[in-house]
Enzyme design. Structure first.
Site, PDB file in Angstrom:
ATOM      1  N   TYR A  46       3.263  -6.278  10.523  1.00 41.38           N
ATOM      2  CA  TYR A  46       3.399  -7.731  10.715  1.00 41.38           C
ATOM      3  C   TYR A  46       4.861  -8.085  10.994  1.00 41.38           C
ATOM      4  CZ  TYR A  46       3.408 -12.734   9.780  1.00 41.38           C
ATOM      5  OH  TYR A  46       3.573 -14.089   9.890  1.00 41.38           O
ATOM      6  N   LEU A  93      12.300 -16.090   3.979  1.00 38.15           N
ATOM      7  CA  LEU A  93      13.605 -15.473   4.215  1.00 38.15           C
ATOM      8  C   LEU A  93      13.590 -14.585   5.454  1.00 38.15           C
ATOM      9  CD1 LEU A  93      14.516 -14.346   0.575  1.00 38.15           C
ATOM     10  CD2 LEU A  93      15.101 -16.486   1.710  1.00 38.15           C
ATOM     11  N   GLU A 126      18.626  -9.548  -6.536  1.00 44.93           N
ATOM     12  CA  GLU A 126      17.489  -9.371  -7.432  1.00 44.93           C
ATOM     13  C   GLU A 126      16.384  -8.622  -6.707  1.00 44.93           C
ATOM     14  OE1 GLU A 126      15.192 -13.234  -7.946  1.00 44.93           O
ATOM     15  OE2 GLU A 126      17.022 -13.963  -6.982  1.00 44.93           O
ATOM     16  N   LYS A 128      12.961  -7.959  -4.938  1.00 42.36           N
ATOM     17  CA  LYS A 128      12.032  -8.839  -4.230  1.00 42.36           C
ATOM     18  C   LYS A 128      10.617  -8.488  -4.682  1.00 42.36           C
ATOM     19  CE  LYS A 128      10.731 -10.454   0.375  1.00 42.36           C
ATOM     20  NZ  LYS A 128       9.294 -10.198   0.225  1.00 42.36           N
ATOM     21  N   ASP A 130       6.768  -8.293  -4.976  1.00 36.27           N
ATOM     22  CA  ASP A 130       5.706  -8.369  -3.977  1.00 36.27           C
ATOM     23  C   ASP A 130       4.547  -9.165  -4.567  1.00 36.27           C
ATOM     24  OD1 ASP A 130       4.636  -7.980  -1.528  1.00 36.27           O
ATOM     25  OD2 ASP A 130       4.077  -5.888  -1.828  1.00 36.27           O
ATOM     26  N   ARG A 149       3.016 -21.793  -2.193  1.00 38.36           N
ATOM     27  CA  ARG A 149       3.971 -22.135  -1.143  1.00 38.36           C
ATOM     28  C   ARG A 149       3.281 -22.750   0.068  1.00 38.36           C
ATOM     29  NH1 ARG A 149       6.937 -19.575   3.203  1.00 38.36           N
ATOM     30  NH2 ARG A 149       5.619 -17.748   3.065  1.00 38.36           N
ATOM     31  N   TYR A 243      12.850 -17.468  -9.976  1.00 32.18           N
ATOM     32  CA  TYR A 243      14.028 -17.052  -9.214  1.00 32.18           C
ATOM     33  C   TYR A 243      14.881 -18.213  -8.694  1.00 32.18           C
ATOM     34  CZ  TYR A 243      10.995 -18.091  -5.225  1.00 32.18           C
ATOM     35  OH  TYR A 243      10.154 -18.709  -4.324  1.00 32.18           O
ATOM     36  N   LYS A 331      14.847  -5.347   3.063  1.00 32.75           N
ATOM     37  CA  LYS A 331      13.597  -4.641   2.806  1.00 32.75           C
ATOM     38  C   LYS A 331      13.805  -3.138   2.582  1.00 32.75           C
ATOM     39  CE  LYS A 331      10.320  -7.857   3.458  1.00 32.75           C
ATOM     40  NZ  LYS A 331       9.259  -7.629   4.429  1.00 32.75           N
ATOM     41  N   CYS A 425     -19.589  25.367  -1.934  1.00 31.23           N
ATOM     42  CA  CYS A 425     -18.142  25.559  -1.894  1.00 31.23           C
ATOM     43  C   CYS A 425     -17.708  26.003  -0.495  1.00 31.23           C
ATOM     44  CB  CYS A 425     -17.733  26.613  -2.924  1.00 31.23           C
ATOM     45  SG  CYS A 425     -15.957  27.004  -2.874  1.00 31.23           S
ATOM     46  N   CYS A 428     -16.198  29.933  -1.137  1.00 33.81           N
ATOM     47  CA  CYS A 428     -17.030  31.066  -1.561  1.00 33.81           C
ATOM     48  C   CYS A 428     -18.520  30.863  -1.323  1.00 33.81           C
ATOM     49  CB  CYS A 428     -16.783  31.381  -3.045  1.00 33.81           C
ATOM     50  SG  CYS A 428     -17.431  30.112  -4.182  1.00 33.81           S
ATOM     51  N   CYS A 443     -16.941  23.669  -7.892  1.00 33.94           N
ATOM     52  CA  CYS A 443     -17.468  25.007  -7.636  1.00 33.94           C
ATOM     53  C   CYS A 443     -17.497  25.739  -8.979  1.00 33.94           C
ATOM     54  CB  CYS A 443     -16.582  25.753  -6.648  1.00 33.94           C
ATOM     55  SG  CYS A 443     -16.997  27.517  -6.496  1.00 33.94           S
ATOM     56  N   CYS A 448     -13.999  32.363  -7.701  1.00 38.67           N
ATOM     57  CA  CYS A 448     -13.770  31.767  -6.377  1.00 38.67           C
ATOM     58  C   CYS A 448     -12.322  32.009  -5.964  1.00 38.67           C
ATOM     59  CB  CYS A 448     -14.070  30.278  -6.418  1.00 38.67           C
ATOM     60  SG  CYS A 448     -13.700  29.420  -4.870  1.00 38.67           S
TER      61      CYS A 448
END
Length: 686
Positions: A46, A93, A126, A128, A130, A149, A243, A331, A425, A428, A443, A448
Site C-alpha cells: 500500500y 504522517l 517513540e 510506532k 501498529d 480517526r 501519544y 518505518k 510418510c 519411508c 510417521c 524412518c
C-alpha cells in the site's frame, strides 16, 4: 519551471492513465482497510502505491485533484456509528524508509525555518504502535466521547467500546503533586492495540470456527473496537498508549516532551520507550535500537515516530494536505508481504511430525529473500481453504520461520488446486497416524530415515551437545552408510569411520571425532534437551535438571513428581514419563553413559555486589526475564527487593503495562527506569 510553461506542457497519456489507475487501486484498498477491516495487500505494498502516486503528482502537479488519495487522510466512517467531527484534524504522517529520507526531513525543516544546516533540532521519538488511532475527549475531567480517526476530520463514535478498555480512564485525576490542573477540555490522542498473545488466541479461535484470521494485530484491534456490540469488544483484551493531544482549553503545552511527561500524571499511559533526543542523528540511532528489540515487545510496531519537540515550531512549520511538516514515521522493513503459493512439499520432523511447507514465488521480507513458509498442519490448510496457486499473505517476524497468514481469495482465477495431504510418510512410506487430541499427522516408524537425521541434528545442535561440524549433510551421510542409527552410535565411531564420508580427509575426520569426544562432558540440562523429548525445550530441560539433580531420578520420576513442579503441565509430564518408560530410549541412554558421557555442574561465577545498598520494586511485564528472575539477579548483586513503593525505594523498574506501583512512584518522586535501563544497570545491556 515557470507556471505558464507548466500549464502549456503536454502530459503523456500513459502518465494520465497510470495516475488514474493508481487512484482507483488506492481507493479500493482504503475501502478494504478502513471500512471492511479486511485488507488484501500488505502495508508495504500500500505504501509503495501511495509513494508512486505522490511521486507522479509532484512531477505533474497539474494532475492533482481535490479527491486524490494524496489530498486526504483516510476513508469515510462505516455505517452503523454516529459521526464525530474532530476539533483539530488528526493528520496521518509522511513516512521514510531509510536514513537518507530522515536526514532530508531534518534538512527540510531547517530550510523552512531559515536555520543553518548545522543547527541541532530537538526531537521526541517513540515506537510506532501498529494499532488504531483514536481521540478521547475529556470535559471537566470526564470522558465524554471516544472516536476513531476516520478520515482525519470526521471519525466514528465508539465511546461505549472505548470504555471497555481498562487503560482508558473514565475520569482524569492528578496522580502527582506536580501534575498541572486538568484542563476544562482536552482531546487526548492514542493508539489502541492488541497484544501478540491475545491476537494469537483470537486467530486460533477464528480458525477453529472456520473464519478467516485477522491479517495482523492492527486489524484485530480495529475489528474489535468497531463492533456494534460493546460486549464483544470487552471480551478482547485491547490496550492503548497515548501519544499526544488535539484541542486543549485552559492550558498550553510548550513541548511534545511536556505532553508525554504530563499525560501519565493524569492517569494516561504513555509508552515507556518514549525518548527526547538532541538531534536527528540520535533519532536515527534510536530507530536502529528499537528495530533490534522489536520482536521482544509484547505488541507489534512498524517503525518509530519522530516529532519536533518545540510546539511553537509546529505552528511555524504548519501542515500539508494530509500530513504535518513537523513529524515523520521512520518505518522498519516490512514483515508481511503478498506472494504466490507455487507448490506444497511435506517434511518429516525428528518426532515423526509431518509439516506442510509452502513453496513460494521468491519475495523479500525484512531484507531476506523468502522462498518457503510453513503451513502448520492439515487443519490449518482446510480451515483457511488454502490452495496451490493462491496469492497469500506471508509474514516473517524476527528469526521465526516464515508462515502463511491467509489466502487472498479475491485474487483467485479458478485455476487454483486443492492441497492433498499424504496418507503415508513421504520418506519411508509408513501409514501416517493422528491422535484424536492432536492436529498433527505423524510417521510412527521409529527407524524412518528422516526422523533419524533430524534427531541427530537436534542432538548435535549448539544448545544441546554442541558437536561442531555435524551438519545436515554429515548427518544424512552417516545414516545413509549405516554408521549411525540413533544418537548413541555417535560415541562408538572411530575417526577412521569419518574418512568413509564424501568430502572428508584426515584433518576434517579428526576434528569431527574430537568434537564428539569433547561433547561427552556436558551439563545435565543440555543432555536432557538433547534427548529430544516432546514438549521439553531448553528452559524446561534446565528446570528439570535443577529439580531432580540426577538423570536417574528424572528417568524414574512419576507423573505426580513432575506435576508438582511449577510450569509442568499434564501433557509435558506424560511425554517425559512415556519417553523414559520406552526400553529403547533407556538402552540408548545407557549406551551413551557407558561410552563416557558425564555431567558437570553449571559454572556459576561469584558476582560483584554492584547493587549493594539499593532497593528495587518491579511492576509490569518484563521482556527478557520474569520478575522473579529479575529479583533474584538483584539479590545476587547485593541489592534488595520489595513489593511496596515507599520513599525508601531507590528504583521502580517499569515493564509493559505497569500497575498502581508506577503511579505511586510518580506520586512519591521515586526514580522510575525501564527494562533497558535496568539491564544497563546490571551490566546486561545489549
Amino acid at each position: 519551471m515557470p507556471e505558464e510553461a507548466k500549464e502549456k506542457r503536454e502530459i503523456p497519456q500513459e502518465i494520465i492513465e497510470k495516475v488514474k489507475k493508481l487512484r482507483e487501486e488506492i481507493e479500493y484498498h482504503n475501502y478494504r482497510y478502513y471500512v471492511l477491516d479486511s485488507p488484501v495487500i500488505s502495508d508495504a505494498e500500500y505504501d509503495a502505491l501511495m509513494r508512486e502516486l505522490r511521486r507522479l503528482e509532484e512531477m505533474y502537479p497539474e494532475l492533482i485533484t481535490p479527491d486524490s488519495p494524496t489530498q486526504r487522510i483516510g476513508f469515510k466512517p462505516a455505517e452503523g456509528f454516529k459521526e464525530v467531527p474532530h476539533a483539530e484534524p488528526m493528520l496521518s504522517l509522511d513516512d521514510a524508509m531509510n536514513e537518507e529520507e530522515v536526514i532530508e526531513f531534518d534538512k527540510r525543516i531547517k530550510r523552512f525555518l531559515g536555520l543553518p544546516e548545522e543547527t541541532p533540532i530537538e526531537y521526541t521519538v517513540e515506537p510506532k504502535i501498529d494499532g488504531l488511532a483514536v481521540e478521547l475527549v475529556y470535559e471537566n475531567g470526564s470522558l465524554s466521547i471516544g472516536a476513531t480517526r476516520g478520515d482525519g476530520y470526521v471519525g466514528e463514535d465508539v465511546t461505549n467500546n472505548i470504555k471497555t478498555i481498562p487503560t482508558v480512564p473514565l475520569r482524569l485525576r492528578k496522580f502527582t503533586e506536580d501534575a498541572p490542573d486538568i484542563p476544562p477540555r482536552i482531546d487526548v490522542r492514542g493508539e489502541v492495540y492488541m497484544n501478540k498473545d491475545e491476537f494469537k488466541r483470537i486467530n486460533e479461535e477464528r480458525i477453529r470456527k472456520g473464519e478467516l484470521p485477522f491479517a495482523n494485530p492492527r486489524n484485530a484491534a480495529a475489528g474489535s473496537l468497531r463492533q456494534l456490540d460493546p460486549s464483544i469488544t470487552a471480551k478482547r483484551k485491547l490496550d492503548i498508549f497515548y501519544y499526544g493531544v488535539g484541542k486543549v482549553e485552559g492550558y498550553k503545552f510548550k513541548t511534545q516532551w511536556e505532553i508525554l511527561q504530563t499525560l501519565p500524571k493524569w492517569g494516561l499511559k504513555v509508552n515507556p520507550y518514549v525518548k527526547l533526543v538532541k538531534d536527528i542523528k540520535e533519532a536515527i540511532n534510536y530507530h536502529h535500537h528499537i528495530e533490534r528489540i522489536r520482536d521482544t515487545l509484547p505488541y507489534e510496531i512498524d517503525g518509530v515516530v519522530i516529532k519536533v519537540n518545540d510546539l511553537s515550531l509546529w505552528e511555524k512549520l504548519g501542515t500539508k494536505a494530509r500530513s504535518p511538516r513537523y513529524a515523520l514515521a521512520y518505518k522498519f522493513q516490512p514483515t508481511q508481504v503478498t506472494t504466490q503459493l507455487l507448490d506444497v512439499v511435506f517434511q518429516v520432523g525428528r518426532t515423526g511430525a509431518i509439516t506442510p511447507v509452502a513453496v513460494l514465488k521468491p519475495v523479500q521480507i525484512g531484507g531476506v529473500i523468502v522462498e518457503r513458509a510453513t503451513l502448520h498442519n492439515e487443519d490449518f490448510i482446510k480451515n483457511l481453504d488454502i490452495r496451490i496457486g493462491d496469492w497469500v499473505l506471508v509474514q516473517r517476524a524476527g528469526e521465526v520461520i516464515p508462515e502463511i497468514v491467509m489466502p487472498i481469495k479475491e485474487r483467485r482465477t479458478g485455476q487454483e488446486k486443492e492441497i492433498i495431504f499424504p496418507t503415508h510418510c513421504p520418506i519411508c512410506g509408513t501409514k501416517l497416524i493422528k491422535k484424536p487430541e492432536e492436529a498433527i499427522w505423524r510417521c510412527p516408524n521409529k527407524n524412518c530415515y528422516a526422523q533419524a537425521v533430524r534427531k541427530i541434528l537436534h542432538f548435535a545442535s549448539r544448545n544441546a551437545m554442541n558437536i561442531e561440524g555435524l551438519g545436515e549433510k554429515v548427518a544424512r551421510d552417516l545414516v545413509d552408510r549405516g554408521l549411525v542409527q540413533n544418537v548413541a552410535d555417535l560415541y562408538y565411531l572411530k575417526w577412521e569411520d569419518f574418512m568413509k564420508l564424501p568430502g572428508f580427509a584426515y584433518k576434517k575426520a579428526k576434528n569431527l571425532y574430537e568434537a564428539i569426544q569433547k561433547s561427552k562432558k556436558t551439563t545435565l540440562g543440555r543432555f536432557i534437551y538433547a534427548l529430544g523429548i516432546r514438549h521439553v525445550g531448553e528452559a524446561m530441560a534446565q528446570m528439570l535438571a535443577e529439580k531432580f539433580k540426577s538423570l536417574d531420578k528424572l528417568m524414574n520420576a512419576s507423573m505426580s513428581d513432575l506435576l508438582s513442579i511449577p510450569g509442568v503441565g499434564y501433557e509435558v509430564a506424560k511425554s517425559i514419563v512415556e519417553f523414559f518408560k520406552n526400553e529403547e530410549n533407556r538402552k540408548m541412554i545407557q549406551r551413551m553413559l557407558d561410552a563416557g558421557v558425564t555431567f558437570v555442574e553449571e559454572e556459576k561465577e561469584e558476582k560483584p555486589k554492584i547493587l549493594e545498598g539499593l532497593t528495587f520494586v518491579f511492576t509490569g511485564t518484563l521482556k527478557s526475564m520474569t520478575r522473579d528472575e529479575a529479583k533474584e539477579i538483584v539479590r545476587e548483586l547485593g541489592g534488595k527487593t520489595t513489593d511496596s513503593v515507599s520513599k525508601n525505594v531507590d528504583y521502580v523498574v517499569a515493564g509493559d503495562n505497569p500497575g498502581s506501583k508506577y503511579q505511586r512512584a510518580l506520586q512519591l518522586g521515586v526514580k522510575i527506569i525501564n527494562e533497558e535501563e535496568f539491564l544497563k544497570l546490571i551490566g546486561k545491556a545489549k
